[in-house]
Enzyme design. Structure first.
Site, mmCIF file in Angstrom:
data_model
loop_
_atom_site.group_PDB
_atom_site.id
_atom_site.type_symbol
_atom_site.label_atom_id
_atom_site.label_comp_id
_atom_site.label_asym_id
_atom_site.label_seq_id
_atom_site.Cartn_x
_atom_site.Cartn_y
_atom_site.Cartn_z
ATOM 1 N N THR A 40 0.861 -1.324 -0.126
ATOM 2 C CA THR A 40 0.178 0.021 0.140
ATOM 3 C C THR A 40 1.031 1.411 -0.002
ATOM 4 O O THR A 40 0.432 2.453 -0.704
ATOM 5 C CB THR A 40 -0.904 0.047 1.218
ATOM 6 O OG1 THR A 40 -1.881 -1.118 1.149
ATOM 7 C CG2 THR A 40 -1.809 1.067 1.065
ATOM 8 N N TYR A 129 5.267 -11.725 4.605
ATOM 9 C CA TYR A 129 4.151 -11.305 3.778
ATOM 10 C C TYR A 129 3.881 -12.050 2.715
ATOM 11 O O TYR A 129 4.578 -12.014 1.732
ATOM 12 C CB TYR A 129 4.682 -9.651 3.410
ATOM 13 C CG TYR A 129 3.498 -9.004 2.806
ATOM 14 C CD1 TYR A 129 2.279 -9.407 2.483
ATOM 15 C CD2 TYR A 129 4.157 -7.763 2.035
ATOM 16 C CE1 TYR A 129 1.532 -8.446 1.838
ATOM 17 C CE2 TYR A 129 3.302 -7.133 1.304
ATOM 18 C CZ TYR A 129 2.208 -7.421 1.199
ATOM 19 O OH TYR A 129 1.039 -6.742 0.668
ATOM 20 N N LYS A 156 1.617 -12.477 7.489
ATOM 21 C CA LYS A 156 0.586 -11.656 7.079
ATOM 22 C C LYS A 156 0.100 -12.426 5.947
ATOM 23 O O LYS A 156 0.643 -12.568 4.816
ATOM 24 C CB LYS A 156 1.131 -10.119 6.690
ATOM 25 C CG LYS A 156 -0.043 -9.333 5.993
ATOM 26 C CD LYS A 156 0.614 -8.106 5.576
ATOM 27 C CE LYS A 156 -0.396 -7.428 4.332
ATOM 28 N NZ LYS A 156 0.196 -6.029 4.190
ATOM 29 N N ILE A 198 -3.421 -6.677 9.108
ATOM 30 C CA ILE A 198 -2.437 -5.878 8.053
ATOM 31 C C ILE A 198 -2.742 -5.832 6.808
ATOM 32 O O ILE A 198 -2.895 -6.449 6.162
ATOM 33 C CB ILE A 198 -1.111 -6.200 8.258
ATOM 34 C CG1 ILE A 198 -0.520 -6.345 9.597
ATOM 35 C CG2 ILE A 198 -0.095 -5.224 7.426
ATOM 36 C CD1 ILE A 198 0.730 -7.245 9.614
#
Length: 291
Positions: A40, A129, A156, A198
């Site tokens: 992001t 991630y 995540k 997240i």
């Protein structure tokens, strides 16, 4: 823990004052942590020096008020170690590290070794991630990494697949920190046992997302379901190839100077803007008409 956007001017430079304002906006909304340099935040676009500056400025702005995570999105073990060592003294509680994401996929043993080396050479806890489509790690491999590499403390889980998140949660140990990034389905993610989230939508609407988390924790499922439905409309409005730009527009509507995406990412279309404005209004967000 929202993955903050990175405010750029029209020439692609980070606007430090706007970055600090965004940190305050998120923390004042009641979030439990902040992540900088993720997808992001367009973390894949940063050169080393500007990455270090970004993490330094954001970490200083957080100032220990909540845990602060630094994203690492690179294509080699060497570069992940370099970046992790660059930022480990900058108020960083953990690194959020992707698997390598170029064309050539390492096997499972090489993937485990990648995270082992990064953890050992940086000395910073790591959250994997798991987002890269052509190197998406299975729940079995993620669990194996957490068991074999003590420095990897969590995952995540992205890619929008609630079944894979469920598979991971059902086999995880109590100490494994499993966060959801299934933005459209945070409510069921929490009820299934995710330790938190997240996810980009947290940065677009932090107040409503804190309310959702609190409602689930309080067992108020009527409120949680209502928030889920309204947040889903926002997710449907921002979920696109220019998602970071859409998140920034949502923040701008709330008085945060999120500014522009980094080229070649386009600004939101007029259709996207209208949908985002409508969805935020449905969350009872007070919109700034000048945005």
């Amino acid at each position: 823990m929202p993955p903050m956007a990175t405010p750029f001017d029209t020439r692609g430079n980070v606007v430090v004052t706007a970055l600090r304002e965004q940190v305050d906006f998120l923390i004042e909304a009641g979030v439990h942590g902040v992540v900088c340099g993720g997808s992001t935040g367009e973390g894949h676009t940063f050169e080393r020096d500007e990455y270090a500056k970004l993490i330094d400025v954001a970490g200083a702005a957080v100032h220990g008020r909540v845990p602060f995570l630094a994203g690492v999105i690179v294509n080699s073990t060497q570069e992940a170690v370099i970046r992790g060592n660059m930022v480990k003294g900058m108020n960083v509680a953990a690194l959020q590290v992707t698997p390598v994401h170029y064309l050539f996929k390492p096997d499972e043993d090489a993937t485990i070794e990648h995270f082992r080396v990064v953890a050992e050479e940086t000395g910073v806890p790591i959250i994997i991630y798991n987002v890269v489509p052509w190197n998406y790690l299975s729940p079995a491999l993620l669990l194996r990494i957490m068991r074999e590499v003590p420095g990897v403390v969590g995952v995540k889980q992205s890619a929008g697949d609630l079944k894979l998140l469920s598979d991971l949660l059902i086999a995880a140990r109590p100490e494994d920190q499993i966060f959801t990034a299934v933005d459209a389905l945070l409510y069921p993610s929490y009820t299934l046992g995710a330790r938190g989230s997240i996810a980009a939508i947290l940065s677009a609407a932090p107040h409503a997302n804190v309310q959702l988390w609190n409602a689930v924790k309080a067992g108020d499922h009527a409120t949680a379901k209502d928030l889920h439905e309204r947040l889903l409309r926002l997710w449907n409005a921002i979920s696109a190839d220019n998602l970071p730009a859409c998140v920034k527009y949502a923040q701008t509507l709330q008085g945060v100077p999120a500014l522009a995406p980094r080229k070649p990412m386009p600004l939101p279309s007029e259709k996207q803007k209208a949908a985002i404005r409508t969805a935020l209004a449905g969350l009872s967000v007070q919109l700034h008409q000048a945005a």
